[in-house]
Design a protein around this motif. Structure first.
Motif, PDB file in Angstrom:
ATOM      1  N   MET A   1      40.067  22.790  78.343  1.00  0.00           N
ATOM      2  CA  MET A   1      41.401  23.290  78.039  1.00  0.00           C
ATOM      3  C   MET A   1      41.391  24.404  77.011  1.00  0.00           C
ATOM      4  SD  MET A   1      43.656  19.892  77.847  1.00  0.00           S
ATOM      5  CE  MET A   1      43.782  18.765  79.199  1.00  0.00           C
ATOM      6  N   ASP A   2      40.374  24.478  76.191  1.00  0.00           N
ATOM      7  CA  ASP A   2      40.319  25.478  75.141  1.00  0.00           C
ATOM      8  C   ASP A   2      39.686  26.747  75.695  1.00  0.00           C
ATOM      9  OD1 ASP A   2      40.571  26.637  72.683  1.00  0.00           O
ATOM     10  OD2 ASP A   2      38.698  25.812  71.918  1.00  0.00           O
ATOM     11  N   ALA A   3      40.502  27.575  76.355  1.00  0.00           N
ATOM     12  CA  ALA A   3      39.993  28.786  76.981  1.00  0.00           C
ATOM     13  C   ALA A   3      40.336  30.028  76.177  1.00  0.00           C
ATOM     14  CB  ALA A   3      40.556  28.911  78.390  1.00  0.00           C
ATOM     15  N   ALA A   4      40.797  29.853  74.955  1.00  0.00           N
ATOM     16  CA  ALA A   4      41.193  31.007  74.153  1.00  0.00           C
ATOM     17  C   ALA A   4      40.691  30.870  72.721  1.00  0.00           C
ATOM     18  CB  ALA A   4      42.706  31.135  74.140  1.00  0.00           C
ATOM     19  N   GLN A   5      40.655  31.995  72.058  1.00  0.00           N
ATOM     20  CA  GLN A   5      40.306  31.989  70.655  1.00  0.00           C
ATOM     21  C   GLN A   5      41.349  32.786  69.885  1.00  0.00           C
ATOM     22  OE1 GLN A   5      36.618  34.428  71.641  1.00  0.00           O
ATOM     23  NE2 GLN A   5      36.925  34.935  69.511  1.00  0.00           N
ATOM     24  N   ARG A   6      41.566  32.394  68.648  1.00  0.00           N
ATOM     25  CA  ARG A   6      42.550  33.079  67.817  1.00  0.00           C
ATOM     26  C   ARG A   6      41.858  34.200  67.072  1.00  0.00           C
ATOM     27  NH1 ARG A   6      44.491  33.180  62.710  1.00  0.00           N
ATOM     28  NH2 ARG A   6      46.735  33.491  62.491  1.00  0.00           N
ATOM     29  N   VAL A   7      42.492  35.364  67.067  1.00  0.00           N
ATOM     30  CA  VAL A   7      41.984  36.518  66.343  1.00  0.00           C
ATOM     31  C   VAL A   7      42.915  36.752  65.165  1.00  0.00           C
ATOM     32  CG1 VAL A   7      41.438  38.971  66.484  1.00  0.00           C
ATOM     33  CG2 VAL A   7      41.121  37.513  68.487  1.00  0.00           C
ATOM     34  N   GLY A   8      42.377  36.729  63.986  1.00  0.00           N
ATOM     35  CA  GLY A   8      43.182  36.934  62.788  1.00  0.00           C
ATOM     36  C   GLY A   8      43.627  38.386  62.657  1.00  0.00           C
ATOM     37  N   GLY A   9      44.708  38.602  61.951  1.00  0.00           N
ATOM     38  CA  GLY A   9      45.201  39.950  61.732  1.00  0.00           C
ATOM     39  C   GLY A   9      44.229  40.772  60.903  1.00  0.00           C
ATOM     40  N   TYR A  10      44.253  42.074  61.095  1.00  0.00           N
ATOM     41  CA  TYR A  10      43.364  42.958  60.359  1.00  0.00           C
ATOM     42  C   TYR A  10      43.967  44.352  60.284  1.00  0.00           C
ATOM     43  CZ  TYR A  10      41.891  44.339  65.073  1.00  0.00           C
ATOM     44  OH  TYR A  10      41.870  44.769  66.369  1.00  0.00           O
ATOM     45  N   THR A  11      43.403  45.190  59.442  1.00  0.00           N
ATOM     46  CA  THR A  11      43.855  46.571  59.301  1.00  0.00           C
ATOM     47  C   THR A  11      42.750  47.496  59.781  1.00  0.00           C
ATOM     48  OG1 THR A  11      45.194  45.943  57.396  1.00  0.00           O
ATOM     49  CG2 THR A  11      44.750  48.277  57.694  1.00  0.00           C
TER      50      THR A  11
ATOM     51  N   ARG B   1      40.811  51.249  60.378  1.00  0.00           N
ATOM     52  CA  ARG B   1      40.431  52.308  59.443  1.00  0.00           C
ATOM     53  C   ARG B   1      41.546  53.329  59.230  1.00  0.00           C
ATOM     54  NH1 ARG B   1      34.262  53.873  61.216  1.00  0.00           N
ATOM     55  NH2 ARG B   1      33.359  51.870  60.667  1.00  0.00           N
ATOM     56  N   ASN B   2      42.355  53.543  60.279  1.00  0.00           N
ATOM     57  CA  ASN B   2      43.416  54.540  60.160  1.00  0.00           C
ATOM     58  C   ASN B   2      44.671  53.975  59.498  1.00  0.00           C
ATOM     59  OD1 ASN B   2      44.578  52.977  62.140  1.00  0.00           O
ATOM     60  ND2 ASN B   2      44.590  54.563  63.700  1.00  0.00           N
ATOM     61  N   GLY B   3      44.613  52.719  59.025  1.00  0.00           N
ATOM     62  CA  GLY B   3      45.723  52.113  58.316  1.00  0.00           C
ATOM     63  C   GLY B   3      46.668  51.296  59.186  1.00  0.00           C
ATOM     64  N   THR B   4      46.458  51.277  60.493  1.00  0.00           N
ATOM     65  CA  THR B   4      47.295  50.501  61.404  1.00  0.00           C
ATOM     66  C   THR B   4      46.986  49.021  61.259  1.00  0.00           C
ATOM     67  OG1 THR B   4      47.238  52.329  62.978  1.00  0.00           O
ATOM     68  CG2 THR B   4      47.971  50.198  63.819  1.00  0.00           C
ATOM     69  N   HIS B   5      48.031  48.200  61.100  1.00  0.00           N
ATOM     70  CA  HIS B   5      47.831  46.751  60.986  1.00  0.00           C
ATOM     71  C   HIS B   5      47.960  46.107  62.362  1.00  0.00           C
ATOM     72  CE1 HIS B   5      47.713  42.787  59.252  1.00  0.00           C
ATOM     73  NE2 HIS B   5      48.770  42.466  59.974  1.00  0.00           N
ATOM     74  N   VAL B   6      47.006  45.275  62.713  1.00  0.00           N
ATOM     75  CA  VAL B   6      47.021  44.526  63.963  1.00  0.00           C
ATOM     76  C   VAL B   6      47.350  43.080  63.626  1.00  0.00           C
ATOM     77  CG1 VAL B   6      45.672  43.804  65.971  1.00  0.00           C
ATOM     78  CG2 VAL B   6      45.294  46.053  64.965  1.00  0.00           C
ATOM     79  N   MET B   7      48.428  42.557  64.222  1.00  0.00           N
ATOM     80  CA  MET B   7      48.842  41.180  63.950  1.00  0.00           C
ATOM     81  C   MET B   7      47.885  40.187  64.601  1.00  0.00           C
ATOM     82  SD  MET B   7      52.951  41.514  64.352  1.00  0.00           S
ATOM     83  CE  MET B   7      53.200  39.796  63.997  1.00  0.00           C
ATOM     84  N   SER B   8      47.848  38.974  64.090  1.00  0.00           N
ATOM     85  CA  SER B   8      46.991  37.943  64.683  1.00  0.00           C
ATOM     86  C   SER B   8      47.486  37.620  66.088  1.00  0.00           C
ATOM     87  CB  SER B   8      46.986  36.686  63.809  1.00  0.00           C
ATOM     88  OG  SER B   8      48.267  36.145  63.745  1.00  0.00           O
ATOM     89  N   HIS B   9      46.550  37.235  66.963  1.00  0.00           N
ATOM     90  CA  HIS B   9      46.886  36.960  68.358  1.00  0.00           C
ATOM     91  C   HIS B   9      45.814  36.073  68.981  1.00  0.00           C
ATOM     92  CE1 HIS B   9      44.375  40.592  68.310  1.00  0.00           C
ATOM     93  NE2 HIS B   9      43.919  40.195  69.479  1.00  0.00           N
ATOM     94  N   HIS B  10      46.048  35.631  70.211  1.00  0.00           N
ATOM     95  CA  HIS B  10      45.083  34.840  70.973  1.00  0.00           C
ATOM     96  C   HIS B  10      44.513  35.713  72.092  1.00  0.00           C
ATOM     97  CE1 HIS B  10      47.346  31.596  69.080  1.00  0.00           C
ATOM     98  NE2 HIS B  10      46.233  30.886  69.238  1.00  0.00           N
TER      99      HIS B  10
END
Length: 80
Positions: free
Chosen positions: A18-28, A30-39
């Motif tokens: 059932m665990d077919a996904a992984q969580r990716v934590g948010g990060y910034t 190099r160009n300053g764009t913030h990426v929100m956490s997601h699966h």
């Protein structure tokens, strides 16, 4: 007792699939764009089991996949 043990083993195997996904934590970036956490689906060699592939649906967002699982090659040649 044996039935209980077999039930436990069955549940363990069922839960691992059932665990077919992984969580990716948010990060910034190099160009300053913030990426929100997601699966995302686990990385593997298959292009058919990704959430973004046509025919699949992301269980977290409900969004349907739109990308073709087949690589498209460009046969355009440079003319100079």
């Amino acid at each position: 007792m044996k039935k209980l043990f077999l039930l436990f083993i069955f549940c363990m195997f069922a839960a691992t699939g059932m665990d077919a996904a992984q969580r990716v934590g948010g990060y910034t970036k190099r160009n300053g764009t913030h990426v929100m956490s997601h699966h995302r689906s686990y990385k593997d060699s298959s292009r058919f089991n990704n959430y973004s592939t046509k025919g699949n649906r992301n269980p977290y967002t409900g969004k349907r996949g739109s990308k073709s699982p087949y690589k498209t090659k460009s046969y355009r040649t440079k003319r100079g």
